[in-house]
Design an enzyme around this catalytic site. Structure first.
Site, PDB file in Angstrom:
ATOM      1  N   PHE A  10      -4.900 -12.039   3.406  1.00  0.00           N
ATOM      2  CA  PHE A  10      -4.176 -12.750   4.456  1.00  0.00           C
ATOM      3  C   PHE A  10      -2.836 -13.226   3.921  1.00  0.00           C
ATOM      4  O   PHE A  10      -2.423 -14.359   4.085  1.00  0.00           O
ATOM      5  CB  PHE A  10      -4.997 -13.947   4.968  1.00  0.00           C
ATOM      6  N   THR A  12       1.471 -12.036   3.348  1.00  0.00           N
ATOM      7  CA  THR A  12       2.613 -11.898   4.258  1.00  0.00           C
ATOM      8  C   THR A  12       2.381 -10.845   5.326  1.00  0.00           C
ATOM      9  O   THR A  12       2.626 -11.069   6.515  1.00  0.00           O
ATOM     10  CB  THR A  12       3.879 -11.549   3.455  1.00  0.00           C
ATOM     11  N   VAL A  13       1.894  -9.676   4.924  1.00  0.00           N
ATOM     12  CA  VAL A  13       1.687  -8.586   5.884  1.00  0.00           C
ATOM     13  C   VAL A  13       0.489  -8.865   6.776  1.00  0.00           C
ATOM     14  O   VAL A  13       0.568  -8.784   8.005  1.00  0.00           O
ATOM     15  CB  VAL A  13       1.511  -7.239   5.153  1.00  0.00           C
ATOM     16  N   VAL A 133       3.898   4.279   3.898  1.00  0.00           N
ATOM     17  CA  VAL A 133       5.227   4.869   3.655  1.00  0.00           C
ATOM     18  C   VAL A 133       6.119   4.585   4.851  1.00  0.00           C
ATOM     19  O   VAL A 133       5.782   4.957   5.977  1.00  0.00           O
ATOM     20  CB  VAL A 133       5.145   6.397   3.439  1.00  0.00           C
ATOM     21  N   GLY A 135       6.965   1.826   6.680  1.00  0.00           N
ATOM     22  CA  GLY A 135       6.135   1.180   7.685  1.00  0.00           C
ATOM     23  C   GLY A 135       6.757   1.097   9.074  1.00  0.00           C
ATOM     24  O   GLY A 135       6.040   1.159  10.066  1.00  0.00           O
ATOM     25  N   ILE A 137       8.758   3.286  10.399  1.00  0.00           N
ATOM     26  CA  ILE A 137       9.085   4.637  10.892  1.00  0.00           C
ATOM     27  C   ILE A 137       7.809   5.470  10.874  1.00  0.00           C
ATOM     28  O   ILE A 137       7.181   5.609   9.827  1.00  0.00           O
ATOM     29  CB  ILE A 137      10.127   5.326   9.987  1.00  0.00           C
ATOM     30  N   GLY A 188      12.171 -13.292  -0.967  1.00  0.00           N
ATOM     31  CA  GLY A 188      10.807 -12.773  -0.883  1.00  0.00           C
ATOM     32  C   GLY A 188      10.722 -11.258  -0.800  1.00  0.00           C
ATOM     33  O   GLY A 188       9.641 -10.702  -0.610  1.00  0.00           O
ATOM     34  N   LYS A 206       5.310   6.651  -2.900  1.00  0.00           N
ATOM     35  CA  LYS A 206       5.542   7.113  -1.530  1.00  0.00           C
ATOM     36  C   LYS A 206       5.902   8.595  -1.499  1.00  0.00           C
ATOM     37  O   LYS A 206       5.532   9.315  -0.561  1.00  0.00           O
ATOM     38  CB  LYS A 206       6.637   6.263  -0.881  1.00  0.00           C
TER      39      LYS A 206
END
Length: 280
Positions: A10, A12-13, A133, A135, A137, A188, A206
């Site tokens: 849980f 940042t993303v 990869v 994220g 797009i 950040g 990636k």
């Protein structure tokens, strides 16, 4: 009816997922005819659990992954912990338990993706990792679906946001590498240990994943030649500008006579090149 989700992590993303589910709730419902509900969230320990609850987060936080894996109502596990372990172990157990898995963990997928994909296929469940990869797009889905009948010969991309932010500041505002890194950390964008970003390691992971989708070939991370931006100076940037170029950290995967070549390196790009204007 609601489809229940178990979140692993849980940070940042992951903490942005509740917002997205609420913001796009009507679209999700129209597409799936089901509501998506976060049933449980795995966190590191009781200290983190108490901190998150005190901050106003109203979720069923658990500290043992088995509470998610053994919950028959949870159909989808979303892994956003990062790093290879324990994410690899948790994803493996989730797939073995017959749960669909979504991950944004490029390190893990680049190094162990093949075995996890095979396990998912064997268990008849989904394993999706579009966000690993680029994220923002939908490049993986585009390569897998829209361009499936085309022959791809080369993929070029600016694959790491942190280093690209730093290079933008060095090019546009004349910052030194040290100043750009310090600001990236303060905002950040960069970790306290920025090695993966600035040494081209993140972009190399990636490139491995892009090679799988673009060329149907699995290359090892060790086969990707990678060099970062740590040695780029303000003098390098000035020389590039005088010659009509900008410097970008570029991932380059291409078909060669012997197979697939993949590398990540600081590259002089003409100012009219499509990637030259990819900033921040």
């Amino acid at each position: 009816m609601s489809i229940k989700i178990g979140l692993l992590g849980f940070g940042t993303v992951a903490s942005g997922i509740p917002f997205l589910l609420k913001e796009n709730g009507e679209k999700v419902l129209a597409a799936s005819r089901d509501q998506l509900e976060i049933a449980k969230v795995l966190v590191k320990d009781d200290e983190e659990k108490n901190r998150l609850i005190a901050a106003g987060n109203d979720y069923n936080f658990v500290t043992n992954v088995d509470e998610i894996l053994n919950d028959e109502e949870i159909q989808i596990v979303v892994e956003l912990m990062g790093r290879i372990e324990p994410a690899r172990t948790f994803i493996t157990k989730a797939l073995e338990a017959g749960k669909n898995v979504v991950s944004a963990n490029k390190d893990l997928i680049a190094t162990h993706g093949k075995e996890l994909i095979a396990l998912a296929q064997d268990k008849g469940v989904a394993f999706y990792y579009e966000a690993a990869v680029a994220g923002g797009i939908p490049i993986l889905r585009t390569l897998a679906n829209s361009l499936t009948s085309d022959k791809v010969t080369r993929i070029l991309g600016v694959l790491n946001g942190t280093s690209n932010f730093m290079m933008t500041k060095m090019v546009d505002e004349g910052w030194s590498y040290e100043d750009a890194l310090k600001t990236a950390q303060e905002l950040g964008y960069a970790e306290s240990d920025p090695t993966n970003d600035v040494e081209g390691i993140d972009a190399a992971y990636k490139a491995v994943i892009l090679s799988q989708f673009g060329f149907g070939a699995t290359i090892d991370f060790d086969d990707v030649s990678h060099k970062g931006i740590t040695n780029i100076s303000t003098d390098d940037v000035a020389v590039a500008q005088e010659l009509g170029y900008v410097i970008k950290l570029v991932g380059d995967v291409r078909e060669v006579e012997s197979g697939i070549s993949a590398e990540v390196s600081p590259t002089f790009l003409p100012k009219n090149h499509p990637l030259a204007s990819v900033n921040d």
